[in-house]
Design an enzyme around this catalytic site. Structure first.
Site, PDB file in Angstrom:
ATOM      1  N   TYR A 153       0.834  -1.204   0.000  1.00 18.66           N
ATOM      2  CA  TYR A 153       0.000   0.000   0.000  1.00 18.66           C
ATOM      3  C   TYR A 153       0.869   1.254   0.000  1.00 18.66           C
ATOM      4  CZ  TYR A 153      -3.059   3.573   2.124  1.00 18.66           C
ATOM      5  OH  TYR A 153      -3.751   4.725   2.414  1.00 18.66           O
ATOM      6  N   LYS A 157       1.118   4.192  -2.822  1.00 18.11           N
ATOM      7  CA  LYS A 157       0.852   5.606  -2.554  1.00 18.11           C
ATOM      8  C   LYS A 157       2.054   6.474  -2.918  1.00 18.11           C
ATOM      9  CE  LYS A 157      -3.387   5.549  -0.842  1.00 18.11           C
ATOM     10  NZ  LYS A 157      -4.514   6.196  -1.545  1.00 18.11           N
TER      11      LYS A 157
END
Length: 256
Positions: A153, A157
């Site tokens: 994740y 990002k």
């Protein structure tokens, strides 16, 4: 707007509609998108401003679904001025990095980063025709700026912040601005049942609390608006001061 069925996404949809926008609320869960859109339409501030919302199921992992949702937004709205990208995947880390699976890594990157790419690719021709009003606002995370866990994740990002910069350079001559908001910990339905974790986290924020969806929505509304007409390619932390320094270390060094 993607990932708008609840939490930050729903708050952003409500804020934009309260400023008079026509917002297409999309979510991988069509029923959830429908409930969110109905709630936005029922909001007194939205009605007073003349804004509205409609729902559309959209899986950002599916190119055809993304292109259909963008086409629907442009047709329903009489054009497309703003794209807000909030869809993401965040699967839990394995206890040991060597036990991380390809499937979890690929899922987080496909939805969080490649999904944003698919949406921007589909929307850019419409945004370029918006006579200088075109804007993309990605919802990133402080996880893309520093270590807060979640390998895949966080990598996605960080990649999204990079995509924001490179796309801003490409889109600027076409009259489209591209920016990213990087929230810290925000109290959303994802934290249900873990309120004690939020209470502990609040002590690590210089401003003394975790974020609220409305905090992020306000920043997105600014970057999407004409008030930010000379702002592009930036990552804007909305994080209660978290990235400004190491509050835990400061407290440790200040003595008992």
């Amino acid at each position: 707007m993607t990932g708008a069925g609840r939490g930050i996404g729903e708050a952003v949809a409500r804020r934009l509609a309260a400023e008079g926008a026509r917002v297409l609320v999309t979510d991988v869960d069509g029923d959830r998108a429908g409930r969110a859109a109905a709630g936005v339409r029922a909001d007194a501030a939205v009605r007073a401003a003349g804004g509205t919302a409609e729902a559309c199921a959209c899986d950002v992992g599916d190119r055809a679904a993304v292109e259909a949702a963008v086409a629907r937004a442009a047709e329903w709205g009489g054009g497309l001025d703003v794209l807000i990208g909030n869809a993401y995947s965040c699967l839990p880390d394995a206890e040991l990095f060597e036990d991380e699976s390809d499937e979890a890594w690929e899922r987080d990157l496909d939805i969080t980063l490649t999904g944003a790419f698919r949406c921007a690719r589909a929307a850019l021709p419409h945004l370029s025709a918006a006579e200088g009003r075109g804007a993309i606002v990605h919802i990133g995370s402080v996880n893309g700026l520093a270590d807060f866990g979640n390998h895949s994740y966080s990598a996605a990002k960080a990649g999204l912040a990079s995509l924001t910069r490179t796309l801003a350079g490409h889109a600027a001559p076409r009259g489209v601005r591209v920016n990213l908001v990087a929230p810290g910990t925000v109290q959303t339905p994802n934290w249900a049942g873990r309120e004690e974790s939020l209470e502990r986290a609040a002590h690590e924020y210089p401003l003394g609390r975790v974020g609220r969806p409305a905090d992020v929505a306000a920043a997105v509304a600014y970057l999407a608006s004409a008030d930010a007409a000379w702002v592009t390619g930036v990552t804007l932390p909305v994080d209660g001061g978290l990235m400004s320094g190491n509050l835990g270390l400061r407290r440790a060094l200040s003595g008992p």
